[in-house]
Design a protein around this motif. Structure first.
Motif, PDB file in Angstrom:
ATOM      1  N   ILE A  28       0.844  -1.203   0.000  1.00  6.79           N
ATOM      2  CA  ILE A  28       0.000   0.000   0.000  1.00  6.79           C
ATOM      3  C   ILE A  28       0.876   1.249   0.000  1.00  6.79           C
ATOM      4  O   ILE A  28       0.620   2.212  -0.732  1.00  6.79           O
ATOM      5  CB  ILE A  28      -0.950   0.000   1.210  1.00  6.79           C
ATOM      6  CG1 ILE A  28      -2.031  -1.064   1.034  1.00  6.79           C
ATOM      7  CG2 ILE A  28      -1.599   1.374   1.397  1.00  6.79           C
ATOM      8  CD1 ILE A  28      -2.927  -1.236   2.249  1.00  6.79           C
ATOM      9  N   ALA A  29       1.922   1.231   0.813  1.00  7.21           N
ATOM     10  CA  ALA A  29       2.837   2.372   0.861  1.00  7.21           C
ATOM     11  C   ALA A  29       3.501   2.589  -0.499  1.00  7.21           C
ATOM     12  O   ALA A  29       3.648   3.733  -0.961  1.00  7.21           O
ATOM     13  CB  ALA A  29       3.892   2.154   1.938  1.00  7.21           C
ATOM     14  N   LYS A  30       3.909   1.511  -1.162  1.00  8.49           N
ATOM     15  CA  LYS A  30       4.548   1.636  -2.474  1.00  8.49           C
ATOM     16  C   LYS A  30       3.590   2.219  -3.512  1.00  8.49           C
ATOM     17  O   LYS A  30       3.968   3.086  -4.300  1.00  8.49           O
ATOM     18  CB  LYS A  30       5.050   0.276  -2.952  1.00  8.49           C
ATOM     19  CG  LYS A  30       6.277  -0.246  -2.233  1.00  8.49           C
ATOM     20  CD  LYS A  30       6.967  -1.353  -3.035  1.00  8.49           C
ATOM     21  CE  LYS A  30       6.012  -2.492  -3.329  1.00  8.49           C
ATOM     22  NZ  LYS A  30       6.702  -3.583  -4.077  1.00  8.49           N
ATOM     23  N   PHE A  31       2.349   1.736  -3.499  1.00  8.13           N
ATOM     24  CA  PHE A  31       1.389   2.217  -4.488  1.00  8.13           C
ATOM     25  C   PHE A  31       1.019   3.682  -4.250  1.00  8.13           C
ATOM     26  O   PHE A  31       0.876   4.457  -5.196  1.00  8.13           O
ATOM     27  CB  PHE A  31       0.126   1.351  -4.464  1.00  8.13           C
ATOM     28  CG  PHE A  31       0.357  -0.046  -4.967  1.00  8.13           C
ATOM     29  CD1 PHE A  31       1.175  -0.289  -6.052  1.00  8.13           C
ATOM     30  CD2 PHE A  31      -0.252  -1.127  -4.348  1.00  8.13           C
ATOM     31  CE1 PHE A  31       1.389  -1.575  -6.521  1.00  8.13           C
ATOM     32  CE2 PHE A  31      -0.052  -2.416  -4.810  1.00  8.13           C
ATOM     33  CZ  PHE A  31       0.771  -2.644  -5.901  1.00  8.13           C
ATOM     34  N   THR A  32       0.834   4.059  -2.997  1.00  5.52           N
ATOM     35  CA  THR A  32       0.442   5.447  -2.712  1.00  5.52           C
ATOM     36  C   THR A  32       1.597   6.413  -2.909  1.00  5.52           C
ATOM     37  O   THR A  32       1.374   7.619  -3.012  1.00  5.52           O
ATOM     38  CB  THR A  32      -0.108   5.582  -1.280  1.00  5.52           C
ATOM     39  OG1 THR A  32       0.848   5.069  -0.345  1.00  5.52           O
ATOM     40  CG2 THR A  32      -1.410   4.833  -1.128  1.00  5.52           C
ATOM     41  N   ALA A  33       2.824   5.906  -2.959  1.00  2.00           N
ATOM     42  CA  ALA A  33       3.968   6.778  -3.236  1.00  2.00           C
ATOM     43  C   ALA A  33       3.867   7.401  -4.618  1.00  2.00           C
ATOM     44  O   ALA A  33       4.400   8.485  -4.863  1.00  2.00           O
ATOM     45  CB  ALA A  33       5.276   5.990  -3.114  1.00  2.00           C
ATOM     46  N   THR A  34       3.164   6.722  -5.528  1.00  2.00           N
ATOM     47  CA  THR A  34       2.972   7.265  -6.875  1.00  2.00           C
ATOM     48  C   THR A  34       1.636   7.986  -7.012  1.00  2.00           C
ATOM     49  O   THR A  34       1.289   8.454  -8.095  1.00  2.00           O
ATOM     50  CB  THR A  34       3.037   6.130  -7.916  1.00  2.00           C
ATOM     51  OG1 THR A  34       2.017   5.164  -7.638  1.00  2.00           O
ATOM     52  CG2 THR A  34       4.392   5.436  -7.859  1.00  2.00           C
ATOM     53  N   ASP A  35       0.884   8.057  -5.931  1.00  2.00           N
ATOM     54  CA  ASP A  35      -0.409   8.733  -5.926  1.00  2.00           C
ATOM     55  C   ASP A  35      -0.240  10.105  -5.283  1.00  2.00           C
ATOM     56  O   ASP A  35       0.862  10.522  -4.938  1.00  2.00           O
ATOM     57  CB  ASP A  35      -1.426   7.870  -5.149  1.00  2.00           C
ATOM     58  CG  ASP A  35      -2.844   8.398  -5.262  1.00  2.00           C
ATOM     59  OD1 ASP A  35      -3.227   8.807  -6.368  1.00  2.00           O
ATOM     60  OD2 ASP A  35      -3.555   8.413  -4.244  1.00  2.00           O
ATOM     61  N   VAL A  36      -1.350  10.812  -5.124  1.00  2.00           N
ATOM     62  CA  VAL A  36      -1.286  12.156  -4.547  1.00  2.00           C
ATOM     63  C   VAL A  36      -1.541  12.166  -3.047  1.00  2.00           C
ATOM     64  O   VAL A  36      -1.542  13.236  -2.436  1.00  2.00           O
ATOM     65  CB  VAL A  36      -2.306  13.096  -5.235  1.00  2.00           C
ATOM     66  CG1 VAL A  36      -1.931  13.289  -6.686  1.00  2.00           C
ATOM     67  CG2 VAL A  36      -3.724  12.538  -5.125  1.00  2.00           C
ATOM     68  N   HIS A  37      -1.762  11.000  -2.435  1.00  2.00           N
ATOM     69  CA  HIS A  37      -2.048  10.946  -1.010  1.00  2.00           C
ATOM     70  C   HIS A  37      -1.142   9.930  -0.317  1.00  2.00           C
ATOM     71  O   HIS A  37      -0.822   8.887  -0.885  1.00  2.00           O
ATOM     72  CB  HIS A  37      -3.512  10.563  -0.757  1.00  2.00           C
ATOM     73  CG  HIS A  37      -4.493  11.554  -1.282  1.00  2.00           C
ATOM     74  ND1 HIS A  37      -4.554  12.858  -0.825  1.00  2.00           N
ATOM     75  CD2 HIS A  37      -5.447  11.448  -2.248  1.00  2.00           C
ATOM     76  CE1 HIS A  37      -5.507  13.504  -1.478  1.00  2.00           C
ATOM     77  NE2 HIS A  37      -6.061  12.677  -2.344  1.00  2.00           N
TER      78      HIS A  37
END
Length: 227
Positions: free
Chosen positions: A48-57
């Motif tokens: 989850i941390a890896k995926f949200t690193a490329t998101d805006v939140h």
């Protein structure tokens, strides 16, 4: 005076708010941003941390939603009920903060507006991090005022952790922390103070340590942001 009357008013406001939000929450289908929240709950905390690193939140809300859905299910209402809980917490926190700062009349007025606020109800019925960020911001404001009054280290540390957790939840909470800086400058600076005197009053040892702790707690997220 009359604390039971205050609690009764708060209970009534919460009942109105929760009735509206729980009736409204299941009516609409999950939309795109909510679907992203739901999708992330299928992964590990690290992923989850890896995926949200490329998101805006940042990931804090998604972690919370993953735990919540494991406990209460994967229906639309189950996913959105976490935001409803945070919204109710924000309403409650605003009541106690305004009562402390401005008295009962303002506190009761806040209940009147927040319990039927279209914006608060709207975001409480979304599986997104907005009401979580709101709750953190209000509670952090309470601890800032409390720490300023009591000078207790525990209050300053609690405020520091909340500042960092806010940044782990929604980057726009940075605007709240900037407002805290502005409030502090307004309260500590006296008319006629030179720049040097105002600087010394503002950057006290407690204030510097507080934000050093806040930055320190946020630092583990920086490698993911860079990644």
């Amino acid at each position: 005076k009359h604390p039971r009357l205050d609690l009764a008013a708060l209970a009534l406001a919460l009942a109105v708010f929760l009735t509206i939000t729980f009736i409204n929450a299941p009516r609409a289908s999950i939309w795109f941003d909510e679907a992203f929240s739901v999708y992330l709950t299928n992964f590990s905390f690290f992923d989850i941390a890896k995926f949200t690193a490329t998101d805006v939140h940042p990931p804090m809300y998604y972690w919370a939603l993953k735990v919540w859905s494991a406990l209460f299910g994967t229906t639309e209402l189950a996913y959105r009920s976490l935001s409803i809980l945070f919204g109710a917490g924000a309403l409650t926190s605003v009541f106690f903060l305004t009562r402390k700062m401005f008295g009962r009349r303002v506190a009761w007025t806040s209940l009147l507006f927040l319990s039927v606020s279209p914006m608060l109800i709207r975001y409480s019925d979304e599986a997104r991090m907005n009401t979580m960020a709101a709750l953190i911001s209000v509670v952090a404001t309470h601890f800032l005022i409390r720490a300023t009054e009591t000078k207790k280290r525990s209050d300053w540390i609690t405020y520091a952790v909340l500042v960092s957790v806010g940044m782990w939840t929604h980057y726009f909470t940075a605007l709240v922390w900037l407002a805290h800086w502005a409030w502090r400058l307004f309260t500590v600076r006296k008319k006629g103070d030179s720049f040097k005197v105002a600087w010394k009053k503002f950057f006290t040892r407690e204030w510097v340590i507080t934000y050093a702790v806040a930055v320190g707690v946020f630092l583990p997220w920086l490698p993911f942001m860079v990644y």
